[in-house]
Design a protein around this motif. Structure first.
Motif, short mmCIF file in Angstrom:
data_model
loop_
_atom_site.label_atom_id
_atom_site.label_comp_id
_atom_site.label_asym_id
_atom_site.label_seq_id
_atom_site.Cartn_x
_atom_site.Cartn_y
_atom_site.Cartn_z
N TYR A 83 1.24 -1.52 -0.04
CA TYR A 83 -0.09 0.26 0.08
C TYR A 83 0.62 1.03 0.35
O TYR A 83 0.40 1.95 -0.86
N GLN A 84 1.73 1.40 0.90
CA GLN A 84 2.51 2.13 0.80
C GLN A 84 3.60 2.75 -0.45
O GLN A 84 3.50 4.00 -1.00
N LYS A 85 3.93 2.19 -0.72
CA LYS A 85 4.81 1.81 -2.20
C LYS A 85 3.52 2.27 -3.42
O LYS A 85 4.30 2.88 -3.83
N LEU A 86 2.11 1.71 -3.69
CA LEU A 86 2.05 1.75 -4.05
C LEU A 86 1.21 3.57 -3.88
O LEU A 86 1.37 4.59 -5.13
N LEU A 87 0.76 4.45 -3.34
CA LEU A 87 0.55 5.40 -3.03
C LEU A 87 1.94 6.20 -2.92
O LEU A 87 2.38 7.58 -3.58
N TYR A 88 3.17 6.20 -2.83
CA TYR A 88 4.14 6.73 -2.95
C TYR A 88 4.32 7.39 -4.98
O TYR A 88 5.25 8.05 -5.19
N GLU A 89 4.84 5.96 -5.96
CA GLU A 89 4.38 5.68 -6.78
C GLU A 89 3.66 6.65 -7.25
O GLU A 89 4.07 7.27 -8.47
N LEU A 90 2.36 7.08 -6.92
CA LEU A 90 0.97 7.54 -7.45
C LEU A 90 1.56 8.93 -7.37
O LEU A 90 1.59 9.78 -8.48
N GLU A 91 1.98 9.29 -5.78
CA GLU A 91 2.45 10.97 -5.37
C GLU A 91 3.78 10.58 -6.67
O GLU A 91 3.51 12.78 -6.98
N GLN A 139 13.26 23.66 7.70
CA GLN A 139 12.77 25.10 6.24
C GLN A 139 13.36 24.93 4.94
O GLN A 139 14.05 25.29 3.94
N VAL A 140 12.87 23.12 4.85
CA VAL A 140 13.16 22.55 3.61
C VAL A 140 11.88 23.05 3.06
O VAL A 140 10.70 22.79 2.97
N ASP A 141 12.15 23.22 1.82
CA ASP A 141 11.14 22.93 0.94
C ASP A 141 10.48 21.59 0.69
O ASP A 141 11.24 20.46 0.71
N THR A 142 8.85 22.03 0.68
CA THR A 142 7.87 20.48 0.94
C THR A 142 6.66 21.21 0.31
O THR A 142 6.27 22.17 -0.15
N ASN A 143 6.32 20.03 -0.71
CA ASN A 143 4.71 20.31 -1.50
C ASN A 143 4.07 18.88 -1.55
O ASN A 143 3.74 18.08 -0.83
N VAL A 144 2.71 19.86 -0.73
CA VAL A 144 1.31 18.88 -0.27
C VAL A 144 0.34 19.28 -0.76
O VAL A 144 -0.76 19.22 -0.72
N ASN A 145 1.08 19.60 -2.58
CA ASN A 145 -0.23 19.91 -2.87
C ASN A 145 -0.96 18.46 -3.89
O ASN A 145 -2.24 18.32 -3.70
N PHE A 146 -0.54 17.07 -3.78
CA PHE A 146 -0.84 16.12 -4.41
C PHE A 146 -1.93 15.22 -2.96
O PHE A 146 -2.31 15.20 -3.85
N LEU A 147 -1.34 15.33 -1.71
CA LEU A 147 -2.64 14.88 -1.24
C LEU A 147 -3.06 16.03 -0.41
O LEU A 147 -4.84 15.52 -0.34
N SER A 148 -2.97 17.43 -0.44
CA SER A 148 -4.38 18.70 -1.19
C SER A 148 -5.52 17.96 -2.37
O SER A 148 -6.39 17.47 -2.05
N GLN A 149 -5.40 18.07 -3.18
CA GLN A 149 -5.86 17.57 -4.51
C GLN A 149 -5.98 15.54 -4.32
O GLN A 149 -7.83 16.18 -4.35
N LEU A 150 -6.28 15.32 -4.02
CA LEU A 150 -6.41 14.37 -2.60
C LEU A 150 -7.51 14.42 -2.26
O LEU A 150 -8.86 13.58 -2.38
N ASP A 153 4.12 10.41 -8.89
CA ASP A 153 3.57 10.44 -11.44
C ASP A 153 3.01 11.42 -11.00
O ASP A 153 2.06 11.26 -12.26
N LEU A 154 1.89 11.82 -9.94
CA LEU A 154 0.86 13.27 -9.51
C LEU A 154 -0.23 12.40 -10.49
O LEU A 154 -1.19 13.15 -10.70
N ASP A 155 -0.53 11.19 -10.00
CA ASP A 155 -1.68 10.26 -10.75
C ASP A 155 -2.52 10.06 -9.57
O ASP A 155 -3.18 9.21 -8.74
N ILE A 156 -3.17 10.80 -8.89
CA ILE A 156 -4.45 11.06 -8.46
C ILE A 156 -6.21 10.52 -9.28
O ILE A 156 -6.52 9.81 -8.23
N GLY A 157 -6.12 10.02 -10.35
CA GLY A 157 -6.97 9.54 -10.76
C GLY A 157 -7.34 8.69 -10.88
O GLY A 157 -8.38 8.31 -9.81
N PHE A 158 -6.47 7.73 -10.63
CA PHE A 158 -6.32 6.14 -10.29
C PHE A 158 -6.52 5.77 -8.78
O PHE A 158 -7.32 5.05 -9.32
N ILE A 159 -5.88 6.58 -7.69
CA ILE A 159 -6.17 6.51 -7.34
C ILE A 159 -7.89 6.71 -6.43
O ILE A 159 -8.55 5.57 -5.38
N ILE A 160 -8.16 7.72 -7.06
CA ILE A 160 -9.46 8.43 -6.61
C ILE A 160 -10.41 7.56 -7.23
O ILE A 160 -11.78 6.84 -6.07
N HIS A 161 -10.44 6.44 -7.95
CA HIS A 161 -11.71 6.02 -9.11
C HIS A 161 -10.77 4.25 -8.54
O HIS A 161 -12.36 3.63 -9.25
#
Length: 809
Positions: free
Chosen positions: A115-123, A178-189, A125-133
């Motif tokens: 499960y963790q590996k799947l979500l890491y890969e999707l994140e 103070q390291v750059d981080t991106n929560v855009n994928f999680l927010s869109q999920l 690839d920015l593939d939100i549609g796969f996990i949502i549908h």
């Protein structure tokens, strides 16, 4: 690895008859890293192995357990170049072709363990549609037996836990460092899941367990929460408002409503003035608008002015429903509870004119509830605002001061902070389960207890019987419980109630009112007609509603009758689409034929095929009786003589002339008939009407529906062409192996004969009738099913009668 070598290996696997013969080869290709297979080559290899599994299971059943163990190890432990998404897709594609419990087990285990590996890969690839549908794709394959881990509630709750874990372990430490981080994928999920209706499952754990607890003391968590809420402004924010309070809104939003036009539009225009919110939710928003001077001046005062302008409009009072008018009065009363913060000196004259006009219009109304509310709101405005010099300058004595509605409005206008805000609760939606004690008889209670308790049986008490006999008994069998649910007055309100399937009383009221609202608001309803059809068509009978199926069918027929071109085109296309049950497809056929019956409005034309069949059966039975029974009983002989000797006087005896009128249904009958008949022999993996199905009930209903459409198309120009196409289809189905289909074919023949009549007969149909008579003669003697033989004899009588009428004409 060379392409030729891979093809040789694939051919060897494809031609294998047992797993043992290629076991070493498969294991080598799964685990040997020196082969350097590309991802495309691995995908070909895995797809072929999955396709061959069913063959190996059938050819070598004694090795099934060993094969399952090996392939489970291959899929779970092999360091593939293939991504988890590709492996899941391969398994799903194989499940579509041949449903196998082992494939289902592999899919579930692969998902659970990686499960963790799947979500890491999707994140990555920015593939939100796969996990949502993914839950929808799996439910379309598994239909009813959906695995627990892929059910929507479990799936999105687990996804919410993953988002929470990522925020705690990765993104929050990065923000501290103070390291750059991106929560855009999680927010869109979160937002994509909320748009599909899963807000409760994915956002509630984050909001309740994380942000509410951490944001009050940590500005970094507050920044994360604001990003989730304000990146796309949608239902996530509404859910937070509904389950929070003004302090939470002030914490999350602060004064952003002043600087973000989208946020202001959403809160004020879309929520306050377009939706009918609950009183608690509305009060929360209004309190938030009064918690700072900037919001008070730029937002709250404008909201109060708009409420007064709406309250003083004559069109609003005339055309609004009872609920809408009460909602506006409640909103004004809540605004008046913050009278100390309101400063309306700049627009004082305009507001006074609105108030005076509103009082006059309310008092001129013919409805008691409007006059009463107008008087109460007018008194409250004068008392709480600073528009007039004296707070008691206006008072009415013509309404009931103790009316519940009056008391409710006055309580809303009270300045009481405990009434105006609410406390947060983590268990707002948790139901308290009351444990019912098992029913124990008196004797069991006495024996089970340590202390002996003597109970007095009420049935032995004679005094109680005497007392009860003094009271008069009344019949309560015809009493009905008065419903507290108000009927929807507008089509949009009805649509909202139909969507809210968790509120069964509102749903029942909407189903009852829908046909009348469609007739009343034909223009407004056209915009949402297709949406209403989708909602009604996907309902099932699990609701505890009396006559649910009848109400559902009436609503769909009314929609199709008022918008025939729009709805018929949609229904005929959906009949052959995926993801519909047999009951839903059968419902589509009922809607089409009942709508055709209503639209045709045929008078003086035979529209019931049963009458013709009944008459032909009677004639045949009489012939059999005359041939077989020579000795009648004395009662039948007397009755026949009485009929012969009895004379009847009939005044002005004249045959009624039948006038045929134009059938206006002929202009649109093609939109009902041709889309259904054109794909009847189409071979699809999800629906096979003619071949490949053990249950041919849907095919029988479709043939009957096409026949009835011909009946309702009488006296129309397209009828001859419709009958020709129907006869061609029926001719191909005459020798069908299922007796039910043959019975339906004969019934459809009868419908076509009845619809032709002597006036619309065409010479091209003569060859069809000759072949039909020969086939009916054959099945009357040789068919193995007695019902088919009986119906065949009846239809043969109708055919001969039709030919005789045509000849006489």
């Amino acid at each position: 690895m060379s392409f030729e070598r891979l093809n040789i290996v694939l051919k060897e696997i494809s031609s294998s008859n047992s797993y043992l013969s290629i076991e070493n080869l498969i294991e080598e290709y799964f685990f040997n890293k020196n082969l350097h297979l590309t991802s495309i080559e691995q995908e070909k290899f895995v797809r072929l192995c999955l396709r061959k599994l069913s063959d190996w299971f059938n050819q070598t059943p004694e090795q099934i357990k060993q094969i399952k163990i090996h392939f489970h190890k291959y899929f779970i432990q092999t360091p593939f170049l293939l991504k988890q998404k590709q492996l899941i897709d391969l398994l799903l594609n194989q499940l579509k072709i041949s449903f196998n419990d082992f494939f289902s087990f592999l899919l579930i285990d692969l998902y659970e363990k990686n499960y963790q590996k799947l979500l890491y890969e999707l994140e990555n690839d920015l593939d939100i549609g796969f996990i949502i549908h993914l839950p929808d794709r799996i439910s379309n394959i598994f239909m009813t037996n959906i695995p627990i881990c892929f059910q929507s509630k479990i799936f999105f709750h687990r996804l919410s836990q993953y988002i929470q874990q990522q925020l705690i372990t990765i993104h929050y430490p990065n923000m501290i460092a103070q390291v750059d981080t991106n929560v855009n994928f999680l927010s869109q999920l979160v937002h994509r899941a909320a748009k599909l209706g899963y807000t409760e499952y994915i956002w509630r754990p984050l909001y309740k367990n994380l942000f509410v607890k951490k944001c009050q003391n940590d500005s970094l968590w507050l920044r994360l929460a604001q990003y989730f809420l304000l990146e796309p402004i949608d239902d996530i924010l509404l859910y937070t408002i509904e389950h929070g309070n003004a302090n939470i809104l002030d914490l999350f939003l602060s004064d952003r409503i002043i600087h973000l036009p989208l946020l202001e539009t959403y809160l004020i225009d879309r929520l306050i003035f377009s939706k009918q919110l609950s009183i608690d939710t509305l009060r929360t928003i209004l309190i938030y608008l009064t918690m700072s001077i900037n919001r008070l001046e730029k937002c709250f005062e404008n909201v109060f002015k708009r409420y007064l302008q709406l309250w003083s409009q004559e069109n609003f009072i005339r055309f609004s429903s009872n609920n809408q008018h009460l909602y506006i009065c409640q909103s004004i009363a809540i605004c008046l509870s913050f009278n100390k913060q309101i400063r309306l000196n700049n627009d004082k004259d305009t507001i006074i004119i609105c108030v005076l006009n509103g009082i006059r219009i309310h008092l001129e109304s013919t409805f008691d509830y409007i006059r009463r509310r107008g008087q109460v709101i007018a008194e409250l405005i004068i008392q709480h605002s600073q528009l007039f010099s004296q707070s008691n300058q206006l008072q009415f004595d013509t309404y009931d001061k103790n009316h519940p509605e009056v008391q409710m409005l006055k309580n809303l206008a009270q300045i009481n902070q405990t009434l105006n805000d609410r406390q947060l609760s983590d268990d707002e939606h948790q139901e308290i389960i009351v444990k019912k004690e098992p029913v124990v008889s008196i004797s069991e209670k006495a024996t089970s207890s340590t202390n002996t308790i003597i109970l007095h049986d009420a049935s032995i008490d004679d005094d109680d019987d005497d007392v009860d006999s003094e009271f008069e008994s009344y019949d309560y069998s015809h009493d009905r419980v008065k419903s507290d649910v108000e009927k929807p007055a507008y089509i949009r309100t009805c649509l909202a109630n139909l969507i809210a399937t968790d509120k069964i009383p509102q749903l029942e009221s909407a189903l009852n009112m829908l046909p009348s609202l469609i007739e009343m608001y034909k223009i407004e309803c056209e915009e949402v007609a297709l949406e209403l059809v989708r909602i009604l068509l996907n309902y099932n009978s699990t609701f505890d509603i009396e006559n649910f199926q009848e109400l559902q069918l009436n609503g769909l027929i009314t929609l199709c009758q008022n918008y025939p071109l729009l709805i018929s085109d949609y229904l005929c296309k959906q009949f052959y689409e995926k993801n519909y049950t047999l009951n839903q497809r059968s419902l589509i056929l009922k809607i089409i034929q009942e709508t055709a019956k209503k639209l045709s409005q045929i008078d003086h034309i035979q529209t019931k095929i049963q009458n013709e069949l009944f008459i032909s059966d009677e004639d045949e039975d009489e012939d059999d009786d005359n041939n077989n029974n020579d000795n009648d009983s004395w009662r039948s002989i007397i009755n026949k003589r009485l009929k012969l000797k009895t004379k009847y006087k009939i005044k002005n005896h004249s045959e009624k002339k039948i006038f045929f009128k134009e059938n206006y249904f002929g202009n649109i009958v093609g939109h009902f008939f041709y889309p259904l008949i054109s794909f009847i022999d189409k071979s699809t993996p999800h629906l096979s009407l003619i071949d490949g199905d053990n249950d041919y009930l849907l095919l029988c209903e479709l043939l009957a529906c096409l026949g009835r459409l011909c009946i309702h198309a009488q006296n129309t120009l397209p009828l001859n062409n419709m009958i020709k196409q129907l006869l061609d289809i029926l001719k191909t189905l005459q020798q069908h192996k299922d007796p039910g289909v043959r019975h339906a074919v004969i019934y459809a023949y009868a419908c076509s004969l009845v619809s032709i009549g002597k006036n619309s007969y065409h010479q091209d149909l003569q060859s069809y009738f000759i072949e039909l008579k020969q086939w009916l003669d054959f099945i009357i003697i040789h068919d193995t099913n007695t019902e088919v033989q009986k119906l065949g004899r009846s239809v043969r009588q109708i055919l001969l009668k039709t030919l005789q009428e045509i000849t006489d004409n």
